[in-house]
Design a protein around this motif. Sequence first.
Motif, PDB file in Angstrom:
ATOM      1  N   GLN A  36       0.832  -1.210   0.000  1.00 25.24           N
ATOM      2  CA  GLN A  36       0.000   0.000   0.000  1.00 25.24           C
ATOM      3  C   GLN A  36       0.865   1.258   0.000  1.00 25.24           C
ATOM      4  O   GLN A  36       0.554   2.223  -0.691  1.00 25.24           O
ATOM      5  CB  GLN A  36      -0.908   0.038   1.236  1.00 25.24           C
ATOM      6  N   ILE A  37       1.942   1.246   0.761  1.00 25.31           N
ATOM      7  CA  ILE A  37       2.743   2.463   0.881  1.00 25.31           C
ATOM      8  C   ILE A  37       3.754   2.632  -0.248  1.00 25.31           C
ATOM      9  O   ILE A  37       4.202   3.739  -0.508  1.00 25.31           O
ATOM     10  CB  ILE A  37       3.452   2.559   2.251  1.00 25.31           C
ATOM     11  N   ILE A  38       4.085   1.550  -0.936  1.00 23.35           N
ATOM     12  CA  ILE A  38       5.103   1.626  -1.991  1.00 23.35           C
ATOM     13  C   ILE A  38       4.717   2.628  -3.076  1.00 23.35           C
ATOM     14  O   ILE A  38       5.579   3.311  -3.621  1.00 23.35           O
ATOM     15  CB  ILE A  38       5.400   0.226  -2.568  1.00 23.35           C
ATOM     16  N   THR A  39       3.433   2.775  -3.343  1.00 22.59           N
ATOM     17  CA  THR A  39       3.009   3.732  -4.372  1.00 22.59           C
ATOM     18  C   THR A  39       3.319   5.174  -3.979  1.00 22.59           C
ATOM     19  O   THR A  39       3.266   6.065  -4.815  1.00 22.59           O
ATOM     20  CB  THR A  39       1.501   3.596  -4.677  1.00 22.59           C
ATOM     21  N   HIS A  40       3.633   5.390  -2.709  1.00 25.23           N
ATOM     22  CA  HIS A  40       3.923   6.737  -2.198  1.00 25.23           C
ATOM     23  C   HIS A  40       5.416   6.979  -1.990  1.00 25.23           C
ATOM     24  O   HIS A  40       5.802   7.971  -1.381  1.00 25.23           O
ATOM     25  CB  HIS A  40       3.164   6.961  -0.884  1.00 25.23           C
ATOM     26  N   LEU A  41       6.246   6.076  -2.473  1.00 26.56           N
ATOM     27  CA  LEU A  41       7.690   6.180  -2.283  1.00 26.56           C
ATOM     28  C   LEU A  41       8.386   6.527  -3.596  1.00 26.56           C
ATOM     29  O   LEU A  41       7.877   6.233  -4.668  1.00 26.56           O
ATOM     30  CB  LEU A  41       8.250   4.851  -1.762  1.00 26.56           C
TER      31      LEU A  41
END
Length: 165
Positions: free
Chosen positions: A36-41
């Motif tokens: 989920q958070i990888i798209t924000h990195l």
Amino acid sequence: MTEIIKGHKNLLNNDLLDILALNPLFSTLDNCELEQIITHLNIVKLKKGEILFREGDKGNYACFLVSGEMDIVKDSVYGYVNVLASLNKGQSIGEMSIIDNTSRYATLLARTEASIITLTQADFNLILEKYTKTGIKILKGIARLLSINMQKVSGRLSDYMQPLH
């Protein structure tokens, strides 16, 4: 020149998930939450000797070392540079930057070629809105990391303190 690669397509792989899971900020997240958070990195690639940020710069992102080695350096009042710490794979710096906008307390310098994952304050706020439970786990991870760092610093300081009596 520092190379910044935006987007998750370059980031999504098992090695990255394993590296993020090593860090106390993300150690309680499962693979689904990590994805989920990888798209924000974003990933930043640095050459040996490049500086990612300097002491005094505005801090608005946290950094997680994927490969290579980085030095945290600070200028002394005597005109030389002190290496405060060295970062290796899985370690991080600037975690408080995703919570507030304090200035960087030191300079981050690539000792070798390095790849770093960044999480901006704006993207962390989006994670908190979109994936509240995941964001709360990351906040708890920041608290855990701060506690670990405070214990280390307290231990070092106690070595230099005079007895109270």
